[in-house]
Scaffold this active site. Structure first.
Site, PDB file in Angstrom:
ATOM      1  N   GLY A 185      -6.114  -5.544 -39.346  1.00  0.00           N
ATOM      2  CA  GLY A 185      -4.997  -5.894 -38.483  1.00  0.00           C
ATOM      3  C   GLY A 185      -5.445  -6.774 -37.333  1.00  0.00           C
ATOM      4  N   PRO A 187      -6.110  -8.142 -33.433  1.00  0.00           N
ATOM      5  CG  PRO A 187      -7.560  -9.680 -32.451  1.00  0.00           C
ATOM      6  CD  PRO A 187      -6.412  -9.584 -33.411  1.00  0.00           C
ATOM      7  N   GLY A 188      -6.050  -5.519 -31.003  1.00  0.00           N
ATOM      8  CA  GLY A 188      -5.194  -4.774 -30.095  1.00  0.00           C
ATOM      9  C   GLY A 188      -4.136  -3.924 -30.749  1.00  0.00           C
ATOM     10  N   GLY A 190      -4.633  -1.156 -32.550  1.00  0.00           N
ATOM     11  CA  GLY A 190      -4.953   0.272 -32.540  1.00  0.00           C
ATOM     12  C   GLY A 190      -5.853   0.736 -33.665  1.00  0.00           C
ATOM     13  CE  LYS A 191      -8.696  -3.990 -36.161  1.00  0.00           C
ATOM     14  NZ  LYS A 191      -7.785  -4.644 -35.201  1.00  0.00           N
ATOM     15  CB  THR A 192     -11.067   1.215 -32.094  1.00  0.00           C
ATOM     16  OG1 THR A 192     -11.608  -0.020 -32.580  1.00  0.00           O
ATOM     17  CG2 THR A 192     -12.202   2.095 -31.611  1.00  0.00           C
ATOM     18  CG  HIS A 407      11.041 -30.647 -17.913  1.00  0.00           C
ATOM     19  ND1 HIS A 407      10.499 -31.712 -18.572  1.00  0.00           N
ATOM     20  CD2 HIS A 407      10.629 -29.550 -18.605  1.00  0.00           C
ATOM     21  CE1 HIS A 407       9.802 -31.295 -19.611  1.00  0.00           C
ATOM     22  NE2 HIS A 407       9.850 -29.978 -19.635  1.00  0.00           N
ATOM     23  CD  GLU A 408      11.182 -25.715 -17.181  1.00  0.00           C
ATOM     24  OE1 GLU A 408      11.645 -25.083 -18.151  1.00  0.00           O
ATOM     25  OE2 GLU A 408      10.047 -26.225 -17.187  1.00  0.00           O
ATOM     26  CG  ASP A 483       8.254 -29.498 -23.617  1.00  0.00           C
ATOM     27  OD1 ASP A 483       7.958 -28.302 -23.735  1.00  0.00           O
ATOM     28  OD2 ASP A 483       8.724 -29.988 -22.582  1.00  0.00           O
TER      29      ASP A 483
END
Length: 632
Positions: A185, A187-188, A190-192, A407-408, A483
């Site tokens: 899976g 990283p992060g 929850g494998k460990t 722009h936004e 963009d």
């Protein structure tokens, strides 16, 4: 012994450092007595006389050459204090310390090292021993109650624990326990943590080791540690051995520079033999974790070594809600905090991301001296995690601020007017991290596949900022650089990977990956120059269609874009409700009386990430459309 020798050496050195006594002749000594300069003398039985002058003029040492019966009479007449003392025999000790002390220290040190090297189990010769740690019962246990969002993986691993507890339940039907389980899976996820939960649930010995612990500078040490690891496992069978980051030693053979004699390959060969070789390892279960299953050697992945591959994927909305509940157990939450709303507002977050989000929210509340964490703290934490810390000290000119606002506003208006696009969540021109402004969208639900219409709408949204600058400000800036980069990349994937163009349902280009380096470093062109020209033409056509679509929408709703831009210049941050009121031509409510928005904030998706003028893209968790989950 060494300490004693050092102390003796220091004592000798200190004695050598004393002021040296004067050595006058006997005649001068007698003259000093007659001149009343001597205060005290000490006479030894070997005719050696030591003494001290008056008025602190120092000490002296002399020898009586012949028997002088008048000396004692002279000393009494002058009032000199006379002492008697036997002769000292320490001259040979001083010589011994002066010449032999360094040699004695070296010999003692050599004897100490030899004893250490000859004793069993010492670190001097233990580099070939396994560094696996046996989980003790005194350590804090993690159980499956502390793991959420990976229910399928928990079910797979729960079955292995049941086999260890009740093997006869499965063996009576001819079943055998899986020899190995590979947790795969991103990283992060929850494998460990899952492995730690297995250790807490199973009442059997649990060994844990990292893949990098097998690697050493000495040749053959990795293979020796593998052998020692499985020997320990056999002694404690039934047991579980967990190897974290197994890709450190399990990479595809033949990819290194050392050929078959490469140290890493020797370690892998020994690991393959121990997993499923001539000798059996009954009762020893191997659990390994990696986020790079594509670089592992095929011999390592075959049934008989790793019988099961458990995918630990990123959690869905229900999984995120469960993970948030686990991490907020020990945190006092206010009444307005809704875990389900937070879960819906964090698509794409892994378990580690959610844990970090909860921790940041608690830190924000503590910084403000609150007694509990409120919903606003979670929103602030999300802004900090996704966009960076607010840059209050950054001075922006009015012209740049106005350019950022238009722009936004261009991104926001095109997103609001594009059918099928993700709903708007927030538009801001407050600088955060490397960004001068941001437009965010919130997906209604988690997406795993994307339609061509949706992707074309995303391209139009990305072009909205550049079109707004060109139409309303009459110039072009570098703010649209990211963009354009994202739009070009997305369009090329549509043409070359997804078959979403007039080129037909074909893929172009074969990716080549160096297993030893573990990353994609080149892309092989398996098409002609004529096809390359057509691909470039298709990419340009799709991007220009999105540009034209954005220009048409902004030209049709010019008044709405102006209202959004002016409101951004005034308030700097607009939420979804305020943008909708501006589009409908309604006045904005006073924020002091209006209820706070509880709409969850979205992670930065390719469509929602709108770059700011003059800035590079900010780092964010950004899965690309069409990316498939980890292989099962």
């Amino acid at each position: 012994m060494i300490v004693t020798a050092v102390l003796l050496w220091q004592v000798y050195q200190s004695s050598q450092g004393k002021p040296k006594a004067q050595e006058p002749s006997y005649s001068d000594f007698v003259n000093s007595i007659n001149q009343d300069q001597v205060q005290e003398v000490t006479v030894t039985d070997n005719d050696e006389i030591t003494g001290k002058y008056k008025n602190n003029k120092g000490t002296f040492k002399t020898t009586v050459p012949i028997q002088d019966p008048d000396l004692m009479k002279l000393l009494r007449e002058k009032g000199v204090t006379v002492n008697g003392k036997k002769s000292s025999q320490n001259s040979w000790i001083s010589a011994l310390l002066g010449w032999w002390a360094p040699i004695l220290i070296l010999v003692a040190f050599w004897i100490f090292m030899m004893r250490q090297m000859q004793s069993g189990g010492n670190k001097a010769l233990s580099f070939g021993k396994s560094r696996a740690k046996l989980l003790s019962s005194q350590q804090k246990k993690v159980t499956f109650k502390d793991v959420a969002g990976v229910e399928e993986a928990k079910d797979e691993l729960q079955e292995i624990i049941e086999f260890l507890k009740e093997p006869q339940k499965f063996q009576k039907l001819g079943g055998r326990i899986p020899k190995g389980v590979l947790l795969v899976g991103p990283p992060g996820t929850g494998k460990t943590l899952l492995a730690r939960a297995i250790a807490g649930e199973a009442n059997v010995p649990f060994f844990s080791i990292s893949g990098s612990d097998f690697v050493e500078m000495f040749v053959g040490v990795g293979a020796s540690r593998v052998r020692d690891l499985f020997e320990q496992g056999k002694k404690h069978a039934p047991c579980i051995i967990f190897i974290d980051e197994i890709d450190a030693v399990g990479r595809h053979r033949g990819a290194g520079l050392g050929g078959g004699h490469d140290e890493r390959e020797q370690t892998l060969n020994q690991l393959l033999v121990e997993l499923d070789g001539f000798e059996s390892n009954d009762g020893v279960i191997i659990i390994a974790a990696t986020n790079r299953p594509d670089v592992l050697d095929p011999a390592l992945l075959r049934p008989g070594r790793f019988d099961r591959r458990v995918v630990v994927a990123r959690p869905d909305v229900r999984g995120r809600e469960g993970i948030l509940q686990v991490h907020t157990r020990k945190i006092p939450l206010a009444a307005d905090v809704d875990i389900s709303v937070l879960a819906r507002g964090t698509p794409g977050f892994s378990g580690a991301d959610l844990a970090n989000l909860v921790n940041e929210a608690a830190l924000v509340a503590a910084r403000l001296n609150r007694k509990s964490v409120i919903m606003e703290d979670f929103e602030s934490a999300k802004d900090k995690v996704l966009m960076g810390v607010e840059r209050k000290s950054l001075i922006i000119s009015d012209a740049e601020k106005r350019n950022t606002a238009y722009h936004e506003a261009g991104h926001a208006l095109v997103a609001a007017m594009t059918p099928g696009a993700d709903p708007l969540h927030k538009v801001t021109i407050i600088p955060r991290g490397m960004a001068l402004g941001l437009t965010q969208q919130l997906p209604v639900d988690d997406k795993h596949t994307y339609t061509k219409t949706y992707l074309e709408g995303q391209i139009a949204i990305m072009m909205g900022g550049r079109v707004a600058e060109e139409m309303f400000l009459g110039h072009l800036t570098t703010g649209a650089g990211n963009d354009i980069e994202q739009a070009t990349e997305l369009t090329r994937r549509m043409v070359c990977e997804y078959g979403m163009s007039d080129m037909g349902p074909l893929t172009f280009g074969k990716k080549e990956e160096q297993i030893f380096l573990g990353r994609e470093i080149s892309q092989h062109r398996d098409y002609s120059e004529d096809t390359a020209i057509k691909i470039d033409q298709e990419v340009k056509k799709i991007i220009m269609q999105g540009y034209a679509q954005a220009k048409s929408l902004l030209n049709e709703h010019r008044d709405k874009l102006v209202r959004i831009s002016e409101a951004l210049l005034e308030r700097e941050v607009l939420d979804a409700n305020e943008i909708n009121r501006l589009i409908d031509g309604l006045p904005l409510q006073d924020r002091t009386s209006a209820p706070p928005s509880t709409t969850p904030q979205n992670v930065l998706s390719p469509a929602a990430t709108q770059q700011k003028p003059g800035q590079k893209p900010i780092p964010a968790f950004n899965p690309k459309p069409g990316d498939r989950p980890a292989p099962a």
